[in-house]
Design an enzyme around this catalytic site. Sequence first.
Site, PDB file in Angstrom:
ATOM      1  N   LYS A 107     132.068  23.608 -12.738  1.00 53.83           N
ATOM      2  CA  LYS A 107     132.466  22.882 -13.945  1.00 53.83           C
ATOM      3  C   LYS A 107     133.984  22.827 -14.135  1.00 53.83           C
ATOM      4  O   LYS A 107     134.475  22.070 -14.969  1.00 53.83           O
ATOM      5  CB  LYS A 107     131.794  23.494 -15.159  1.00 53.83           C
ATOM      6  CG  LYS A 107     130.283  23.303 -15.133  1.00 53.83           C
ATOM      7  CD  LYS A 107     129.607  23.855 -16.368  1.00 53.83           C
ATOM      8  CE  LYS A 107     128.137  23.492 -16.406  1.00 53.83           C
ATOM      9  NZ  LYS A 107     127.343  24.258 -15.420  1.00 53.83           N
TER      10      LYS A 107
HETATM   11  C1  LIG Z   1     126.063  23.842 -14.971  1.00 52.90           C
HETATM   12  C2  LIG Z   1     125.552  24.494 -13.743  1.00 52.90           C
HETATM   13  C3  LIG Z   1     124.512  23.922 -12.973  1.00 52.90           C
HETATM   14  C4  LIG Z   1     123.776  22.664 -13.390  1.00 52.90           C
HETATM   15  O1  LIG Z   1     124.557  21.511 -13.276  1.00 52.90           O
HETATM   16  P1  LIG Z   1     124.062  20.140 -13.957  1.00 52.90           P
HETATM   17  O2  LIG Z   1     125.156  19.182 -13.712  1.00 52.90           O
HETATM   18  O3  LIG Z   1     123.898  20.461 -15.420  1.00 52.90           O
HETATM   19  O4  LIG Z   1     122.781  19.760 -13.333  1.00 52.90           O
HETATM   20  C5  LIG Z   1     124.135  24.553 -11.804  1.00 52.90           C
HETATM   21  N1  LIG Z   1     124.713  25.704 -11.418  1.00 52.90           N
HETATM   22  C6  LIG Z   1     125.709  26.290 -12.130  1.00 52.90           C
HETATM   23  C7  LIG Z   1     126.285  27.572 -11.655  1.00 52.90           C
HETATM   24  C8  LIG Z   1     126.170  25.713 -13.321  1.00 52.90           C
HETATM   25  O5  LIG Z   1     127.136  26.310 -14.024  1.00 52.90           O
END
Ligand SMILES: *Cc1c(COP(=O)(O)O)cnc(C)c1O
Length: 431
Positions: A107
């Site tokens: 993210k």
């Molecule tokens: C947010 C997150 C996900 C999921 O991603 P999406 O885009 O919401 O499908 C998967 N793994 C980790 C470690 C995350 O922080």
Amino acid sequence: MKYYSLNNKAKEVSFKDAVIKGLAEDKGLYFPEEINPISNEIIENINNYSNEEIAFAAIQQFVGDEIPESILKNIIAETLRFDFPLVTIEDNIKTLELFHGPTMAFKDVGARFMARCLGYFNRDSDREVTVLVATSGDTGGAVASGFLGVKNVKVVILYPSKKVSDVQEKQLTTLGANISALEVDGTFDDCQAMVKKAFLDSAITDSKQLTSANSINVARWLPQMFYFFFAYKQLQDKNKKLVFSIPSGNFGNICAGMMSKKLGLPIHQFIAATNINDVVPKFLETGEYNPKPSHQTISNAMDVGDPSNFIRIQKIYNDDLETLKGDLHSYSFTDEETKKAMLHIYHNDNYIADPHGAVGYLGCKKYQENNPNTQCVFLETAHPVKFLDVVEPVIEKSLEYPPQIEAVINKTKKATFIKTYDALKAFLLTK
Ligand SMILES: *Cc1c(COP(=O)(O)O)cnc(C)c1O
């Protein structure tokens, strides 16, 4: 570029307004009016281009002339200040490590890009923007780090008390400056409900400009396209059929992958790998989309019962289930299967996967049972150290903190403990 609401009631807006508003007035997600393939020359000669040049080519049409070219290039350069290595796990299985950013989860890229766009749009305004966000763990840290020091932007993060990991809590409570953390006596759902209420409370919105920073925001969602290009660039064999397995929760990341295919990247197949929160695998099987309350699992960033970005995926495939099924397979795995996979990857491949990455690995394995002549890349969405309490007992080994974590883990937590919505409101109005 213009963006329209997928609920089709609100009016079209510019990229700038889509970023500032987050969600349209009719509560729909914004979607770009056009998606055009990028120059084939770039894809065919991708190894001749830097990550920054590739990212610019991918995202420019979605920004348009609302950010001058030279500034957009700077934003991209600052966003991508770390590596995205592709690591071989087994024959025909590789992982793209997306955890080399400041908070060690994927993210970071979206949060850093969005923060800098907002900073640019807000450069001359004397009105401060408050980014209000609820987190179950990873989002909070990435947003705190991404927005730290951005002019005219304040960040207020709500997190559920005692329900995030130590590392995650430190990442969102120790930065200070324009970042405040509110520790909520409740669950993630309570945090989210408070945030939603604040957005609708005119006593707050009359005096504060609020925005959100979750993956529904186009400036957090679209930069995730870059990962798929970076993986393709690093492949030795670019002719073998390419499959991506994406550990999915809100389906923002995988949806960005589908956008990269629209831009021309030769991707043969997407796998949405989920934990037991299996709304999408069930949908592909039955054609019925039945959201349900989420179940808690060891891959908790994917504990989502009604993935907010799935509607964008349906739009990309013109709401046609058969076409979608051609490109997308989806499998659900239990915590037991995930732990077994983590152990297998550790012993057989000498690699430590976090629980989310392990779910992605399982997606590759399952698909390749019937499709052996493919190469599969699973996304490693977080560093295993972010999920120490799960990883260590499974592989029976203790992990060392990388420098990014070392830098925050001994800092002093600063958070305001709140129990009610009124406490949030008072906090927002006095800050
Ligand atoms: C947010 C997150 C996900 C999921 O991603 P999406 O885009 O919401 O499908 C998967 N793994 C980790 C470690 C995350 O922080």
